[in-house]
Write a protein that holds these residues in place. Structure first.
Motif, PDB file in Angstrom:
ATOM      1  N   LEU A 197       0.834  -1.214   0.000  1.00  0.00           N
ATOM      2  CA  LEU A 197       0.000   0.000   0.000  1.00  0.00           C
ATOM      3  C   LEU A 197       0.860   1.251   0.000  1.00  0.00           C
ATOM      4  O   LEU A 197       0.538   2.245  -0.655  1.00  0.00           O
ATOM      5  CB  LEU A 197      -0.934  -0.012   1.217  1.00  0.00           C
ATOM      6  CG  LEU A 197      -2.111  -1.006   1.152  1.00  0.00           C
ATOM      7  CD1 LEU A 197      -2.808  -1.091   2.504  1.00  0.00           C
ATOM      8  CD2 LEU A 197      -3.102  -0.580   0.066  1.00  0.00           C
ATOM      9  N   ASP A 198       1.978   1.224   0.750  1.00  0.00           N
ATOM     10  CA  ASP A 198       2.895   2.370   0.763  1.00  0.00           C
ATOM     11  C   ASP A 198       3.495   2.631  -0.616  1.00  0.00           C
ATOM     12  O   ASP A 198       3.836   3.771  -0.948  1.00  0.00           O
ATOM     13  CB  ASP A 198       4.027   2.128   1.773  1.00  0.00           C
ATOM     14  CG  ASP A 198       3.527   2.178   3.209  1.00  0.00           C
ATOM     15  OD1 ASP A 198       2.434   2.758   3.436  1.00  0.00           O
ATOM     16  OD2 ASP A 198       4.214   1.643   4.100  1.00  0.00           O
ATOM     17  N   LYS A 199       3.614   1.572  -1.430  1.00  0.00           N
ATOM     18  CA  LYS A 199       4.189   1.701  -2.764  1.00  0.00           C
ATOM     19  C   LYS A 199       3.119   1.966  -3.830  1.00  0.00           C
ATOM     20  O   LYS A 199       3.429   1.985  -5.019  1.00  0.00           O
ATOM     21  CB  LYS A 199       4.967   0.437  -3.126  1.00  0.00           C
ATOM     22  CG  LYS A 199       6.199   0.212  -2.265  1.00  0.00           C
ATOM     23  CD  LYS A 199       7.221   1.316  -2.447  1.00  0.00           C
ATOM     24  CE  LYS A 199       8.469   1.075  -1.645  1.00  0.00           C
ATOM     25  NZ  LYS A 199       9.457   2.180  -1.816  1.00  0.00           N
ATOM     26  N   GLY A 200       1.883   2.149  -3.401  1.00  0.00           N
ATOM     27  CA  GLY A 200       0.829   2.479  -4.350  1.00  0.00           C
ATOM     28  C   GLY A 200       0.112   1.300  -4.947  1.00  0.00           C
ATOM     29  O   GLY A 200      -0.677   1.460  -5.888  1.00  0.00           O
ATOM     30  N   VAL A 201       0.370   0.094  -4.434  1.00  0.00           N
ATOM     31  CA  VAL A 201      -0.312  -1.096  -4.939  1.00  0.00           C
ATOM     32  C   VAL A 201      -1.682  -1.204  -4.252  1.00  0.00           C
ATOM     33  O   VAL A 201      -1.769  -1.134  -3.020  1.00  0.00           O
ATOM     34  CB  VAL A 201       0.508  -2.363  -4.677  1.00  0.00           C
ATOM     35  CG1 VAL A 201      -0.235  -3.604  -5.181  1.00  0.00           C
ATOM     36  CG2 VAL A 201       1.881  -2.249  -5.355  1.00  0.00           C
ATOM     37  N   VAL A 202      -2.711  -1.378  -5.035  1.00  0.00           N
ATOM     38  CA  VAL A 202      -4.057  -1.482  -4.477  1.00  0.00           C
ATOM     39  C   VAL A 202      -4.287  -2.910  -3.986  1.00  0.00           C
ATOM     40  O   VAL A 202      -4.273  -3.868  -4.769  1.00  0.00           O
ATOM     41  CB  VAL A 202      -5.125  -1.096  -5.530  1.00  0.00           C
ATOM     42  CG1 VAL A 202      -6.535  -1.244  -4.952  1.00  0.00           C
ATOM     43  CG2 VAL A 202      -4.889   0.318  -6.034  1.00  0.00           C
ATOM     44  N   CYS A 203      -4.479  -3.049  -2.660  1.00  0.00           N
ATOM     45  CA  CYS A 203      -4.734  -4.351  -2.057  1.00  0.00           C
ATOM     46  C   CYS A 203      -5.318  -4.129  -0.671  1.00  0.00           C
ATOM     47  O   CYS A 203      -5.146  -3.060  -0.087  1.00  0.00           O
ATOM     48  CB  CYS A 203      -3.445  -5.194  -1.970  1.00  0.00           C
ATOM     49  SG  CYS A 203      -2.189  -4.479  -0.903  1.00  0.00           S
ATOM     50  N   PRO A 204      -6.003  -5.094  -0.130  1.00  0.00           N
ATOM     51  CA  PRO A 204      -6.549  -4.939   1.224  1.00  0.00           C
ATOM     52  C   PRO A 204      -5.423  -4.954   2.255  1.00  0.00           C
ATOM     53  O   PRO A 204      -4.401  -5.622   2.059  1.00  0.00           O
ATOM     54  CB  PRO A 204      -7.467  -6.150   1.372  1.00  0.00           C
ATOM     55  CG  PRO A 204      -6.925  -7.165   0.434  1.00  0.00           C
ATOM     56  CD  PRO A 204      -6.382  -6.379  -0.740  1.00  0.00           C
ATOM     57  N   PRO A 205      -5.556  -4.232   3.380  1.00  0.00           N
ATOM     58  CA  PRO A 205      -4.504  -4.200   4.403  1.00  0.00           C
ATOM     59  C   PRO A 205      -4.556  -5.392   5.354  1.00  0.00           C
ATOM     60  O   PRO A 205      -3.642  -5.569   6.156  1.00  0.00           O
ATOM     61  CB  PRO A 205      -4.790  -2.898   5.151  1.00  0.00           C
ATOM     62  CG  PRO A 205      -6.274  -2.732   5.052  1.00  0.00           C
ATOM     63  CD  PRO A 205      -6.657  -3.301   3.700  1.00  0.00           C
ATOM     64  N   ASN A 206      -5.613  -6.193   5.265  1.00  0.00           N
ATOM     65  CA  ASN A 206      -5.803  -7.272   6.234  1.00  0.00           C
ATOM     66  C   ASN A 206      -4.765  -8.378   6.063  1.00  0.00           C
ATOM     67  O   ASN A 206      -4.263  -8.634   4.969  1.00  0.00           O
ATOM     68  CB  ASN A 206      -7.200  -7.880   6.090  1.00  0.00           C
ATOM     69  CG  ASN A 206      -8.286  -6.829   6.239  1.00  0.00           C
ATOM     70  OD1 ASN A 206      -8.406  -5.945   5.399  1.00  0.00           O
ATOM     71  ND2 ASN A 206      -9.063  -6.928   7.301  1.00  0.00           N
ATOM     72  N   CYS A 207      -4.456  -9.040   7.178  1.00  0.00           N
ATOM     73  CA  CYS A 207      -3.513 -10.154   7.172  1.00  0.00           C
ATOM     74  C   CYS A 207      -4.119 -11.323   6.399  1.00  0.00           C
ATOM     75  O   CYS A 207      -5.286 -11.686   6.591  1.00  0.00           O
ATOM     76  CB  CYS A 207      -3.189 -10.586   8.603  1.00  0.00           C
ATOM     77  SG  CYS A 207      -2.162 -12.071   8.707  1.00  0.00           S
ATOM     78  N   ALA A 208      -3.333 -11.939   5.543  1.00  0.00           N
ATOM     79  CA  ALA A 208      -3.808 -13.057   4.731  1.00  0.00           C
ATOM     80  C   ALA A 208      -4.056 -14.308   5.563  1.00  0.00           C
ATOM     81  O   ALA A 208      -4.820 -15.187   5.147  1.00  0.00           O
ATOM     82  CB  ALA A 208      -2.796 -13.364   3.632  1.00  0.00           C
ATOM     83  N   SER A 209      -3.449 -14.393   6.733  1.00  0.00           N
ATOM     84  CA  SER A 209      -3.583 -15.592   7.562  1.00  0.00           C
ATOM     85  C   SER A 209      -4.707 -15.488   8.580  1.00  0.00           C
ATOM     86  O   SER A 209      -5.440 -16.450   8.811  1.00  0.00           O
ATOM     87  CB  SER A 209      -2.263 -15.886   8.291  1.00  0.00           C
ATOM     88  OG  SER A 209      -1.231 -16.142   7.365  1.00  0.00           O
ATOM     89  N   CYS A 210      -4.814 -14.317   9.244  1.00  0.00           N
ATOM     90  CA  CYS A 210      -5.804 -14.203  10.322  1.00  0.00           C
ATOM     91  C   CYS A 210      -6.858 -13.131  10.054  1.00  0.00           C
ATOM     92  O   CYS A 210      -7.752 -12.928  10.884  1.00  0.00           O
ATOM     93  CB  CYS A 210      -5.109 -13.921  11.648  1.00  0.00           C
ATOM     94  SG  CYS A 210      -4.315 -12.282  11.728  1.00  0.00           S
TER      95      CYS A 210
END
Length: 378
Positions: free
Chosen positions: A103-116
């Protein structure tokens, strides 16, 4: 130990104040008999273009913008597969593509942890606070990790309060011994008794073997008539002194004598350790004792003493002088390497020596090592 001195008046006349100050603070070692020009960037004292290039890059040219603080070479020395080294390096540099990083690099993705599925998947969360990561830390691994953390903090306190020095290997060994001693102390007596019945061995023997298996150590018993001489060096920048500790005991561990040597400058570590061995050999040569095991926790010093290779540095000159004196006086003695944990008495003496005004010989147990000697006798 010193019978040389700089001509201070002449040096201050010939050189500028800053150069004269550096010269006057260069220690003069009596074991170095002949002065000669050497290329200090190489242990062989010979000039090589590659070492000159390294000096130019590190000392003459400002390349600080290329460097990042940290023990980076330690990562590449790890005994693990290359992909693990690469992962550790990326973690330390903070360039692992966690979702917060993306996200800091401008990539659009959810911030949630993929594991939990919790918020903010950063490095700290992925490896330490995520429930999945916490479960992955087995009881044994958690035990080792927390013990190492304790040992690191112990090292910090030794530096702050005692101005002591120790290697990272010594800190790891202390953590391992801590776990081993704790496991040994908490070993159920019923289990030890069962093992005694099965193996027909004394209970004390069972516990001793358990201590060895768990990584502990015990005092080594020597043949009757042999003496043990522990040697160590300590370095105190605050008082600008090098201390050398020497402690001699007989085969039963009974105190014979000790010596604390103080040198009014901070030596290089290898030179200080070599001077410690030389001081011990010199001191015991006057007592006419033989059958002595000289023990130091400096493997470099022991290897150099046993080697036949010549070294024109101060270190090599001290070792050569020490070897010559040793061979001329002792017929049934030896120089051995021991771990730092088995050299506590000499280390305590060396640290105490850095606060002394002059060298001292003790024929009664000094206060700084009394408890250590008593504990080792138990």
């Amino acid at each position: 130990m010193y019978d040389k001195s700089w001509n201070e008046h002449l040096i201050k006349q010939v050189f500028s104040m800053d150069i004269a100050d550096k010269i006057l603070h260069t220690p003069l070692i009596s074991q170095v008999e002949d002065d000669r020009l050497i290329w200090k960037a190489e242990r062989s004292d010979k000039y090589y273009v590659c070492s000159a290039y390294r000096l130019c890059v590190t000392d003459l040219k400002d390349s600080s913008y290329n460097w990042r603080p940290g023990y980076w070479s330690g990562i590449w020395k790890l005994k693990v597969p290359p992909k693990v080294k690469n992962l550790v390096w990326r973690i330390c540099r903070g360039c692992l593509p966690t979702r917060i990083r993306l996200l800091d690099k401008g990539v659009v993705c959810p911030p949630n942890c993929a594991s939990c599925d919790s918020n903010n998947e950063d490095l700290l969360h992925v490896f330490f606070t995520c429930p999945f990561a916490v479960q992955e830390l087995s009881a044994e691994l958690a035990q080792r990790l927390t013990s190492v953390l304790w040992s690191i903090w112990k090292h910090h306190n030794i530096r702050v309060w005692d101005d002591g020095t120790e290697t990272s290997a010594a800190a790891v060994e202390r953590a391992r011994n801590l776990v081993g001693d704790w496991q040994l102390a908490n070993m159920p007596d019923t289990l030890a008794s069962a093992a005694q019945q099965q193996q027909h061995m004394p209970l004390q023997t069972i516990r001793s073997l358990a201590r060895l298996r768990l990584g502990g150590h015990s005092r080594q018993h020597r043949s009757p008539g042999r003496y043990k001489c522990n040697i160590d060096a300590a370095f105190c920048n605050q008082s600008n002194r090098t201390g050398i500790g020497i402690c001699v005991r007989d085969s039963d561990g009974t105190f014979v004598l000790a010596k604390a040597v103080t040198i009014t400058c901070v030596m290089q570590v290898d030179v200080g350790e070599a001077l410690g061995l030389h001081a011990a050999v010199e001191r015991l040569s006057d007592t006419h004792l033989d059958n002595v095991d000289f023990e130091t926790d400096s493997k470099l010093t022991v290897d150099a003493f046993r080697s036949t290779r010549n070294d024109d540095y101060e270190f090599g000159s001290i070792i050569s002088s020490c070897r010559s004196l040793f061979n001329s006086v002792f017929s049934n003695s030896r120089v051995e390497f021991i771990r730092r944990q088995a050299n506590e008495v000499a280390n305590a003496l060396a640290r105490d020596a850095t606060s002394l005004a002059s060298s001292v010989v003790y024929y009664d147990i000094p206060n700084c090592i009394e408890s250590i000697i008593i504990n080792e006798l138990l």
